[in-house]
Write a protein that holds these residues in place. Structure first.
Motif, PDB file in Angstrom:
ATOM      1  N   ILE A   1      54.690  71.712  36.480  1.00  0.00           N
ATOM      2  CA  ILE A   1      54.762  70.689  35.431  1.00  0.00           C
ATOM      3  C   ILE A   1      54.089  69.402  35.892  1.00  0.00           C
ATOM      4  CG2 ILE A   1      56.306  69.322  33.982  1.00  0.00           C
ATOM      5  CD1 ILE A   1      58.330  71.554  34.127  1.00  0.00           C
ATOM      6  N   GLY A   2      54.274  69.046  37.162  1.00  0.00           N
ATOM      7  CA  GLY A   2      53.668  67.828  37.691  1.00  0.00           C
ATOM      8  C   GLY A   2      52.161  67.872  37.657  1.00  0.00           C
ATOM      9  N   LEU A   3      51.574  69.041  37.920  1.00  0.00           N
ATOM     10  CA  LEU A   3      50.120  69.180  37.837  1.00  0.00           C
ATOM     11  C   LEU A   3      49.630  68.880  36.427  1.00  0.00           C
ATOM     12  CD1 LEU A   3      49.343  72.362  39.968  1.00  0.00           C
ATOM     13  CD2 LEU A   3      48.263  70.125  40.236  1.00  0.00           C
ATOM     14  N   VAL A   4      50.283  69.479  35.448  1.00  0.00           N
ATOM     15  CA  VAL A   4      49.866  69.283  34.057  1.00  0.00           C
ATOM     16  C   VAL A   4      50.060  67.831  33.632  1.00  0.00           C
ATOM     17  CG1 VAL A   4      50.261  69.998  31.673  1.00  0.00           C
ATOM     18  CG2 VAL A   4      50.370  71.697  33.505  1.00  0.00           C
TER      19      VAL A   4
ATOM     20  N   PRO B   1      41.387  73.008  42.317  1.00  0.00           N
ATOM     21  CA  PRO B   1      40.746  73.164  43.642  1.00  0.00           C
ATOM     22  C   PRO B   1      40.529  71.852  44.385  1.00  0.00           C
ATOM     23  CG  PRO B   1      39.650  74.541  42.011  1.00  0.00           C
ATOM     24  CD  PRO B   1      40.597  73.657  41.256  1.00  0.00           C
ATOM     25  N   GLN B   2      40.271  70.759  43.652  1.00  0.00           N
ATOM     26  CA  GLN B   2      39.997  69.494  44.332  1.00  0.00           C
ATOM     27  C   GLN B   2      41.250  68.846  44.926  1.00  0.00           C
ATOM     28  OE1 GLN B   2      36.512  66.918  42.912  1.00  0.00           O
ATOM     29  NE2 GLN B   2      37.317  67.735  41.014  1.00  0.00           N
TER      30      GLN B   2
ATOM     31  N   TRP C   1      41.527  72.786  29.532  1.00  0.00           N
ATOM     32  CA  TRP C   1      42.261  73.713  30.384  1.00  0.00           C
ATOM     33  C   TRP C   1      41.352  74.379  31.407  1.00  0.00           C
ATOM     34  CZ3 TRP C   1      47.186  73.919  31.344  1.00  0.00           C
ATOM     35  CH2 TRP C   1      48.094  73.452  30.396  1.00  0.00           C
ATOM     36  N   ARG C   2      40.133  74.709  31.009  1.00  0.00           N
ATOM     37  CA  ARG C   2      39.200  75.326  31.956  1.00  0.00           C
ATOM     38  C   ARG C   2      38.791  74.321  33.032  1.00  0.00           C
ATOM     39  NH1 ARG C   2      37.045  80.208  30.691  1.00  0.00           N
ATOM     40  NH2 ARG C   2      35.221  79.799  32.001  1.00  0.00           N
ATOM     41  N   ARG C   3      38.588  73.071  32.666  1.00  0.00           N
ATOM     42  CA  ARG C   3      38.265  72.050  33.666  1.00  0.00           C
ATOM     43  C   ARG C   3      39.453  71.831  34.600  1.00  0.00           C
ATOM     44  NH1 ARG C   3      36.693  69.171  29.073  1.00  0.00           N
ATOM     45  NH2 ARG C   3      38.232  67.529  29.523  1.00  0.00           N
ATOM     46  N   PHE C   4      40.644  71.852  34.013  1.00  0.00           N
ATOM     47  CA  PHE C   4      41.856  71.673  34.815  1.00  0.00           C
ATOM     48  C   PHE C   4      42.012  72.797  35.830  1.00  0.00           C
ATOM     49  CE2 PHE C   4      46.404  72.848  35.184  1.00  0.00           C
ATOM     50  CZ  PHE C   4      46.865  71.734  35.875  1.00  0.00           C
ATOM     51  N   TRP C   5      41.794  74.024  35.403  1.00  0.00           N
ATOM     52  CA  TRP C   5      42.032  75.193  36.256  1.00  0.00           C
ATOM     53  C   TRP C   5      40.943  75.372  37.314  1.00  0.00           C
ATOM     54  CZ3 TRP C   5      46.114  78.040  37.232  1.00  0.00           C
ATOM     55  CH2 TRP C   5      45.955  79.248  37.901  1.00  0.00           C
ATOM     56  N   HIS C   6      39.684  75.164  36.933  1.00  0.00           N
ATOM     57  CA  HIS C   6      38.579  75.460  37.835  1.00  0.00           C
ATOM     58  C   HIS C   6      38.054  74.251  38.609  1.00  0.00           C
ATOM     59  CE1 HIS C   6      38.156  79.588  36.428  1.00  0.00           C
ATOM     60  NE2 HIS C   6      38.255  79.155  35.194  1.00  0.00           N
TER      61      HIS C   6
ATOM     62  N   LEU D   1      44.063  62.891  42.301  1.00  0.00           N
ATOM     63  CA  LEU D   1      43.026  62.919  41.264  1.00  0.00           C
ATOM     64  C   LEU D   1      42.085  61.715  41.358  1.00  0.00           C
ATOM     65  CD1 LEU D   1      45.151  64.120  38.222  1.00  0.00           C
ATOM     66  CD2 LEU D   1      43.305  65.374  39.334  1.00  0.00           C
ATOM     67  N   GLN D   2      42.556  60.628  41.925  1.00  0.00           N
ATOM     68  CA  GLN D   2      41.704  59.442  42.046  1.00  0.00           C
ATOM     69  C   GLN D   2      40.560  59.640  43.032  1.00  0.00           C
ATOM     70  OE1 GLN D   2      44.299  56.161  42.929  1.00  0.00           O
ATOM     71  NE2 GLN D   2      45.265  56.182  40.902  1.00  0.00           N
ATOM     72  N   ARG D   3      40.701  60.606  43.950  1.00  0.00           N
ATOM     73  CA  ARG D   3      39.603  60.877  44.874  1.00  0.00           C
ATOM     74  C   ARG D   3      38.739  62.047  44.411  1.00  0.00           C
ATOM     75  NH1 ARG D   3      40.279  65.368  47.671  1.00  0.00           N
ATOM     76  NH2 ARG D   3      42.383  66.263  47.941  1.00  0.00           N
ATOM     77  N   ALA D   4      39.110  62.681  43.300  1.00  0.00           N
ATOM     78  CA  ALA D   4      38.321  63.799  42.785  1.00  0.00           C
ATOM     79  C   ALA D   4      36.994  63.298  42.224  1.00  0.00           C
ATOM     80  CB  ALA D   4      39.114  64.547  41.706  1.00  0.00           C
ATOM     81  N   ASP D   5      35.995  64.129  42.305  1.00  0.00           N
ATOM     82  CA  ASP D   5      34.648  63.759  41.853  1.00  0.00           C
ATOM     83  C   ASP D   5      34.577  63.832  40.327  1.00  0.00           C
ATOM     84  OD1 ASP D   5      32.002  63.242  41.501  1.00  0.00           O
ATOM     85  OD2 ASP D   5      31.265  64.968  42.635  1.00  0.00           O
ATOM     86  N   PRO D   6      34.448  62.703  39.612  1.00  0.00           N
ATOM     87  CA  PRO D   6      34.404  62.751  38.145  1.00  0.00           C
ATOM     88  C   PRO D   6      33.137  63.392  37.607  1.00  0.00           C
ATOM     89  CG  PRO D   6      33.948  60.533  38.933  1.00  0.00           C
ATOM     90  CD  PRO D   6      34.340  61.333  40.125  1.00  0.00           C
ATOM     91  N   ALA D   7      32.079  63.450  38.430  1.00  0.00           N
ATOM     92  CA  ALA D   7      30.820  64.037  37.959  1.00  0.00           C
ATOM     93  C   ALA D   7      30.988  65.519  37.614  1.00  0.00           C
ATOM     94  CB  ALA D   7      29.738  63.863  39.019  1.00  0.00           C
ATOM     95  N   LEU D   8      31.853  66.207  38.346  1.00  0.00           N
ATOM     96  CA  LEU D   8      32.083  67.632  38.057  1.00  0.00           C
ATOM     97  C   LEU D   8      32.725  67.803  36.690  1.00  0.00           C
ATOM     98  CD1 LEU D   8      33.415  68.803  41.547  1.00  0.00           C
ATOM     99  CD2 LEU D   8      31.127  69.135  40.586  1.00  0.00           C
ATOM    100  N   HIS D   9      33.700  66.956  36.351  1.00  0.00           N
ATOM    101  CA  HIS D   9      34.338  67.024  35.044  1.00  0.00           C
ATOM    102  C   HIS D   9      33.341  66.698  33.933  1.00  0.00           C
ATOM    103  CE1 HIS D   9      38.617  67.620  36.034  1.00  0.00           C
ATOM    104  NE2 HIS D   9      38.309  67.004  37.177  1.00  0.00           N
ATOM    105  N   GLU D  10      32.514  65.697  34.170  1.00  0.00           N
ATOM    106  CA  GLU D  10      31.538  65.309  33.150  1.00  0.00           C
ATOM    107  C   GLU D  10      30.530  66.421  32.908  1.00  0.00           C
ATOM    108  OE1 GLU D  10      29.869  61.729  34.616  1.00  0.00           O
ATOM    109  OE2 GLU D  10      31.722  60.543  34.370  1.00  0.00           O
ATOM    110  N   ALA D  11      30.078  67.055  33.988  1.00  0.00           N
ATOM    111  CA  ALA D  11      29.114  68.151  33.840  1.00  0.00           C
ATOM    112  C   ALA D  11      29.745  69.334  33.109  1.00  0.00           C
ATOM    113  CB  ALA D  11      28.615  68.578  35.214  1.00  0.00           C
ATOM    114  N   ALA D  12      31.001  69.654  33.460  1.00  0.00           N
ATOM    115  CA  ALA D  12      31.676  70.773  32.804  1.00  0.00           C
ATOM    116  C   ALA D  12      31.919  70.473  31.334  1.00  0.00           C
ATOM    117  CB  ALA D  12      32.990  71.073  33.514  1.00  0.00           C
ATOM    118  N   GLU D  13      32.263  69.217  31.027  1.00  0.00           N
ATOM    119  CA  GLU D  13      32.501  68.836  29.629  1.00  0.00           C
ATOM    120  C   GLU D  13      31.214  68.924  28.811  1.00  0.00           C
ATOM    121  OE1 GLU D  13      34.768  65.261  27.130  1.00  0.00           O
ATOM    122  OE2 GLU D  13      34.324  65.037  29.281  1.00  0.00           O
TER     123      GLU D  13
END
Length: 290
Positions: free
Chosen positions: A85-88, A208-209, A199-204, A180-192
């Motif tokens: 639940i905390g992850l979500v 992992p990050q 959900w796919r961005r969250f899982w993949h 999450l603050q140290r995660a690379d936002p560029a990966l999310h932007e590219a996936a979006e």
């Protein structure tokens, strides 16, 4: 080279106070506890050496095994469910709430989730005891029920587990939001841009990050569940019957109510060894390449 060696040696004196404190507070009491576990002692007089009799008795004690079965349920309630639940919640606060309503709103909600961690266990337990009271409790009053949540063996453990989910949830939310603050936002932007759903961005991407943070939360929460004492003491005292008995409270009963110090020490020693094994397993898995 000589200067570097002197600098490295210069740090060791700063470790001495911590080493002395660790030895006095952790090592010496643990060694004394292990030694006492091989004796029969009421806490007064001279202990009588009985070898492994306490451990033989312990592994044949159905109450001991019941306490560990209950502990498995608390591991689910304090480690697995809050982690999921905390992850979500952390991802939703970071990706959705923070971007749409601003970081202050996300921070306020994060603080609200973390508030139970700040409350003293005794205070939280007393309040929940009032809310779950079978006669005048708020839970029964709101839903029109007449359930003895903490006094019925069929409901007691599940009720304690629900309370512990509420109590523990804020910790993983805070840790995961920090990760999450140290995660690379560029990966999310590219996936979006490529059309990946949230959900796919969250899982993949997200999970992992923040894999190190997930291991930390699972490890610390599992250890907390294995040695949980305060909530059980305040809410149920291990009852009704043995429905909510856990090893730490079982050890406490033998130490302070039955004055069976040797047997209580054996329970505490086994519990400590289990915690060491679980911690070693988590650290081994964390070191493995994903």
């Amino acid at each position: 080279m000589a200067t570097r060696t002197r600098a490295e040696r210069g740090y060791w004196p700063y470790l001495i106070p911590s080493a002395v404190l660790f030895t006095a507070v952790i090592v010496v009491p643990f060694v004394m506890n292990v030694a006492t576990s091989f004796t029969r002692w009421s806490g007064v007089g001279t202990p009588t050496w009985i070898g492994t009799q306490n451990y033989v008795r312990l592994f044949a004690d159905e109450r001991f095994w019941t306490s560990f079965r209950n502990n498995v349920g608390l591991i689910v309630a304090m480690a697995i469910i809050p982690t999921v639940i905390g992850l979500v919640l952390a991802a939703a606060l970071f990706d959705y709430i923070g971007k749409r309503f601003g970081p202050r709103t996300a921070s306020a909600l994060r603080a609200a989730y973390y508030l139970p961690q700040v409350l003293p266990v005794a205070v939280a337990g007393v309040v929940w005891g009032w809310m779950l009271h079978p006669t005048y409790g708020a839970v029964n009053q709101i839903f029109g029920l007449k359930v003895n949540w903490l006094g019925d063996p069929d409901f007691a453990l599940a009720t304690v587990m629900a309370v512990m989910v509420w109590f523990q949830l804020g910790y993983p939310v805070v840790i995961f939001m920090a990760g999450l603050q140290r995660a690379d936002p560029a990966l999310h932007e590219a996936a979006e841009i490529d059309g990946a759903s949230w959900w796919r961005r969250f899982w993949h991407i997200t999970i992992p990050q923040i894999r190190p943070e997930i291991f930390v939360v699972l490890l610390t929460c599992t250890i907390a569940a294995l040695k949980v004492f305060g909530p059980i003491f305040v809410l149920t005292r291990g009852g009704p019957g043995n429905a909510t008995m856990v090893p730490s409270y079982f050890s406490y009963l033998n130490f302070f109510q039955k004055a069976n110090i040797g047997y209580g020490s054996a329970i505490a020693t086994v519990l400590a060894l289990i915690i060491v094994v679980v911690t070693s397993a988590f650290l081994f898995l964390q070191e493995r390449k994903p």
